[in-house]
Design a protein around this motif. Structure first.
Motif, PDB file in Angstrom:
ATOM      1  N   ALA A 284       0.828  -1.207   0.000  1.00  0.00           N
ATOM      2  CA  ALA A 284       0.000   0.000   0.000  1.00  0.00           C
ATOM      3  C   ALA A 284       0.866   1.263   0.000  1.00  0.00           C
ATOM      4  O   ALA A 284       0.572   2.241  -0.701  1.00  0.00           O
ATOM      5  CB  ALA A 284      -0.929  -0.008   1.203  1.00  0.00           C
ATOM      6  N   ILE A 285       1.952   1.261   0.780  1.00  0.00           N
ATOM      7  CA  ILE A 285       2.860   2.413   0.795  1.00  0.00           C
ATOM      8  C   ILE A 285       3.523   2.587  -0.567  1.00  0.00           C
ATOM      9  O   ILE A 285       3.601   3.706  -1.106  1.00  0.00           O
ATOM     10  CB  ILE A 285       3.919   2.246   1.910  1.00  0.00           C
ATOM     11  N   LEU A 286       4.000   1.483  -1.143  1.00  0.00           N
ATOM     12  CA  LEU A 286       4.625   1.561  -2.465  1.00  0.00           C
ATOM     13  C   LEU A 286       3.619   2.000  -3.523  1.00  0.00           C
ATOM     14  O   LEU A 286       3.954   2.774  -4.438  1.00  0.00           O
ATOM     15  CB  LEU A 286       5.217   0.200  -2.840  1.00  0.00           C
ATOM     16  N   LEU A 287       2.390   1.535  -3.426  1.00  0.00           N
ATOM     17  CA  LEU A 287       1.345   1.929  -4.367  1.00  0.00           C
ATOM     18  C   LEU A 287       1.055   3.419  -4.250  1.00  0.00           C
ATOM     19  O   LEU A 287       0.905   4.117  -5.273  1.00  0.00           O
ATOM     20  CB  LEU A 287       0.083   1.116  -4.084  1.00  0.00           C
ATOM     21  N   LEU A 288       0.990   3.919  -3.013  1.00  0.00           N
ATOM     22  CA  LEU A 288       0.751   5.349  -2.801  1.00  0.00           C
ATOM     23  C   LEU A 288       1.877   6.176  -3.408  1.00  0.00           C
ATOM     24  O   LEU A 288       1.635   7.198  -4.071  1.00  0.00           O
ATOM     25  CB  LEU A 288       0.623   5.625  -1.304  1.00  0.00           C
ATOM     26  N   GLN A 289       3.117   5.747  -3.225  1.00  0.00           N
ATOM     27  CA  GLN A 289       4.247   6.464  -3.807  1.00  0.00           C
ATOM     28  C   GLN A 289       4.172   6.460  -5.336  1.00  0.00           C
ATOM     29  O   GLN A 289       4.427   7.481  -5.986  1.00  0.00           O
ATOM     30  CB  GLN A 289       5.548   5.828  -3.345  1.00  0.00           C
ATOM     31  N   SER A 290       3.815   5.322  -5.912  1.00  0.00           N
ATOM     32  CA  SER A 290       3.713   5.235  -7.367  1.00  0.00           C
ATOM     33  C   SER A 290       2.568   6.090  -7.882  1.00  0.00           C
ATOM     34  O   SER A 290       2.689   6.742  -8.934  1.00  0.00           O
ATOM     35  CB  SER A 290       3.515   3.778  -7.781  1.00  0.00           C
ATOM     36  N   LEU A 291       1.460   6.116  -7.165  1.00  0.00           N
ATOM     37  CA  LEU A 291       0.333   6.962  -7.581  1.00  0.00           C
ATOM     38  C   LEU A 291       0.735   8.436  -7.621  1.00  0.00           C
ATOM     39  O   LEU A 291       0.365   9.170  -8.541  1.00  0.00           O
ATOM     40  CB  LEU A 291      -0.840   6.777  -6.612  1.00  0.00           C
ATOM     41  N   LEU A 304      -9.374   9.098  -3.779  1.00  0.00           N
ATOM     42  CA  LEU A 304      -9.214   7.655  -3.625  1.00  0.00           C
ATOM     43  C   LEU A 304      -8.836   7.352  -2.171  1.00  0.00           C
ATOM     44  O   LEU A 304      -7.767   7.766  -1.715  1.00  0.00           O
ATOM     45  CB  LEU A 304      -8.125   7.115  -4.569  1.00  0.00           C
ATOM     46  N   ALA A 305      -9.718   6.680  -1.470  1.00  0.00           N
ATOM     47  CA  ALA A 305      -9.422   6.274  -0.093  1.00  0.00           C
ATOM     48  C   ALA A 305      -8.698   4.928  -0.120  1.00  0.00           C
ATOM     49  O   ALA A 305      -8.978   4.075  -0.963  1.00  0.00           O
ATOM     50  CB  ALA A 305     -10.716   6.162   0.700  1.00  0.00           C
ATOM     51  N   LEU A 306      -7.760   4.747   0.808  1.00  0.00           N
ATOM     52  CA  LEU A 306      -6.984   3.518   0.863  1.00  0.00           C
ATOM     53  C   LEU A 306      -7.066   2.894   2.257  1.00  0.00           C
ATOM     54  O   LEU A 306      -6.941   3.599   3.268  1.00  0.00           O
ATOM     55  CB  LEU A 306      -5.511   3.783   0.534  1.00  0.00           C
ATOM     56  N   VAL A 307      -7.259   1.564   2.294  1.00  0.00           N
ATOM     57  CA  VAL A 307      -7.149   0.787   3.528  1.00  0.00           C
ATOM     58  C   VAL A 307      -6.135  -0.318   3.259  1.00  0.00           C
ATOM     59  O   VAL A 307      -6.289  -1.086   2.306  1.00  0.00           O
ATOM     60  CB  VAL A 307      -8.490   0.163   3.957  1.00  0.00           C
ATOM     61  N   ALA A 308      -5.100  -0.386   4.085  1.00  0.00           N
ATOM     62  CA  ALA A 308      -4.102  -1.446   3.951  1.00  0.00           C
ATOM     63  C   ALA A 308      -4.534  -2.655   4.763  1.00  0.00           C
ATOM     64  O   ALA A 308      -5.147  -2.514   5.824  1.00  0.00           O
ATOM     65  CB  ALA A 308      -2.740  -0.955   4.432  1.00  0.00           C
ATOM     66  N   TYR A 309      -4.214  -3.837   4.255  1.00  0.00           N
ATOM     67  CA  TYR A 309      -4.444  -5.043   5.042  1.00  0.00           C
ATOM     68  C   TYR A 309      -3.092  -5.495   5.571  1.00  0.00           C
ATOM     69  O   TYR A 309      -2.218  -5.904   4.804  1.00  0.00           O
ATOM     70  CB  TYR A 309      -5.097  -6.161   4.213  1.00  0.00           C
ATOM     71  N   ASP A 310      -2.940  -5.444   6.876  1.00  0.00           N
ATOM     72  CA  ASP A 310      -1.734  -5.676   7.664  1.00  0.00           C
ATOM     73  C   ASP A 310      -1.314  -4.325   8.217  1.00  0.00           C
ATOM     74  O   ASP A 310      -1.599  -3.284   7.625  1.00  0.00           O
ATOM     75  CB  ASP A 310      -0.592  -6.312   6.868  1.00  0.00           C
ATOM     76  N   ASP A 311      -0.675  -4.357   9.358  1.00  0.00           N
ATOM     77  CA  ASP A 311      -0.342  -3.097  10.020  1.00  0.00           C
ATOM     78  C   ASP A 311       1.043  -3.156  10.639  1.00  0.00           C
ATOM     79  O   ASP A 311       1.247  -2.731  11.765  1.00  0.00           O
ATOM     80  CB  ASP A 311      -1.392  -2.774  11.093  1.00  0.00           C
TER      81      ASP A 311
END
Length: 388
Positions: A284-291, A304-311
């Motif tokens: 999710a962090i890498l995806l946010l950076q790429s976006l 675009l709201a984001l929810v990560a699975y795993d914390d």
């Protein structure tokens, strides 16, 4: 008195040489070890040619096995209870990094609190390595097994798959296929489907109905998709707005991250998607950076709201990510405590309790990536399904 394996073997050889023939049960009683450990020691000594093994007993090579009567007990051993062995627990896992690390820590600390020791074996996600690792643990004399087999879907076992390891066993983050012997084992799992449902419910309550799933290949992903689709149906959404956006299995693949970011940005621009659940938080962090680099006009969380699975690291993103947090430590600790209970039951001859299938529900930790205030936590529950 405590013995190392080598010391125990030498003591067994010494006793059998002195008495000619002895019952395995008497050896276990005399040495203060379990019957299972004594049988394995005797089998190892017989395989090396140092002793001869007969049913229920062992005798010195060249000494005729007793005929018509069992070997006599060891004379000098009074009929008192032997000192209980500290539990030695074997744990077979695919690897010890990432998700498995906290599970292992939970199991290790639970076993240590009981005065025991945890030993690890790794399958490397290779199914052909599961059985050899289990066999290695059994040969080392473990009193119980914590098992995470290399099942791609998280569920496995067939009617031909053995479930009798001669010691108690508990599946960890795996479920036996319904109807097979493996399904009769205890298991302790994260309710990943329920965790995905928490994420979808949260997004629905914020007004999102076009929610995408972005996930790679893993046993967790199988269960997350089941929960994601079930939660959409529960809220009257006919189905996912798009097919799940595929990432990768194994090591990070930035090409797949970038491709997923481009696809997600296009869907958001066309208003086909307004939110996404992303497995895992690193992705999710890498995806946010790429976006941000590929679609700088796309705003998170406004567009675009984001929810990560795993914390594990979701809170460390420069835009802290709302995340579903599986109870990994608790899964390991609960599985170990259940296994230790089974080991005690066997050691004392107590009737075993009902088999248990335990599902631990994750938490949803709300942060900034969906537009909410920080610090909110939802649903910290333990669902206990007892198999009768």
């Amino acid at each position: 008195m405590r013995y190392t394996v080598d010391e125990r073997h030498e003591r067994i050889v010494e006793l059998v040489r002195e008495h000619g023939s002895l019952r395995v049960a008497d050896l276990a009683h005399h040495l203060g070890i379990s019957a299972v450990t004594a049988r394995r020691d005797v089998e190892a000594l017989a395989a090396s040619g140092r002793l001869d093994r007969v049913r229920g007993a062992v005798h010195w090579p060249g000494t005729p096995a007793p005929q018509g009567r069992p070997p006599q007990p060891i004379p000098e051993m009074p009929p008192t209870a032997a000192e209980p062995e500290a539990p030695l627990i074997g744990m077979v896992v695919p690897q010890s990094k990432h998700y498995s690390g906290e599970i292992i820590r939970g199991a290790r600390e639970a076993v240590a609190a009981a005065g025991g020791r945890l030993v690890l074996g790794y399958s490397g996600y290779r199914p052909e390595q599961d059985a050899p690792q289990v066999e290695r643990m059994l040969e080392s004399g473990v009193h119980g097994l914590l098992l995470t087999p290399s099942w791609a879907s998280g569920t496995g076992g067939s009617e031909s798959t053995g479930a009798d390891f001669a010691v108690p066993a508990v599946l960890v983050e795996r479920r036996g296929e319904v109807g097979t012997r493996v399904a009769g084992l205890d298991h302790v799992c994260t309710d990943h489907a329920g965790g995905a449902g928490l994420a979808v419910r949260h997004l629905i309550e914020l007004g999102h109905r076009k929610i995408a799933l972005v996930a790679g290949e893993s046993p967790t992903a199988v269960q997350v998709r089941i929960g994601y689709e079930a939660a959409l149906r529960a809220f009257g959404v006919s189905g996912p707005p798009v097919e799940p956006i595929a990432l990768y299995g194994g090591d990070i693949d930035m090409a797949r991250i970038d491709a997923a970011a481009e696809q997600l940005a296009a869907l958001a621009a066309e208003r086909k998607v307004s939110a996404a659940v992303v497995l895992s938080d690193t992705d999710a962090i890498l995806l946010l950076q790429s976006l941000r680099s590929r679609a700088p006009r796309l705003r998170v969380p406004e567009d675009l709201a984001l929810v990560a699975y795993d914390d594990d690291v979701a809170a460390l993103s420069d835009l802290p990510l709302t995340a579903v947090a599986p109870p990994k430590y608790e899964v390991g600790a609960t599985a170990a405590e259940l296994l230790l209970q089974r080991v005690r039951e066997r050691a004392t001859g107590a009737a075993p309790g009902a088999r248990r299938h335990l599902d631990l529900l994750p938490e949803l930790r709300v942060r900034a990536s969906c537009g909410e205030s920080m610090g909110k936590t939802l649903n910290k529950d333990l669902i206990d399904h007892s198999a009768h």
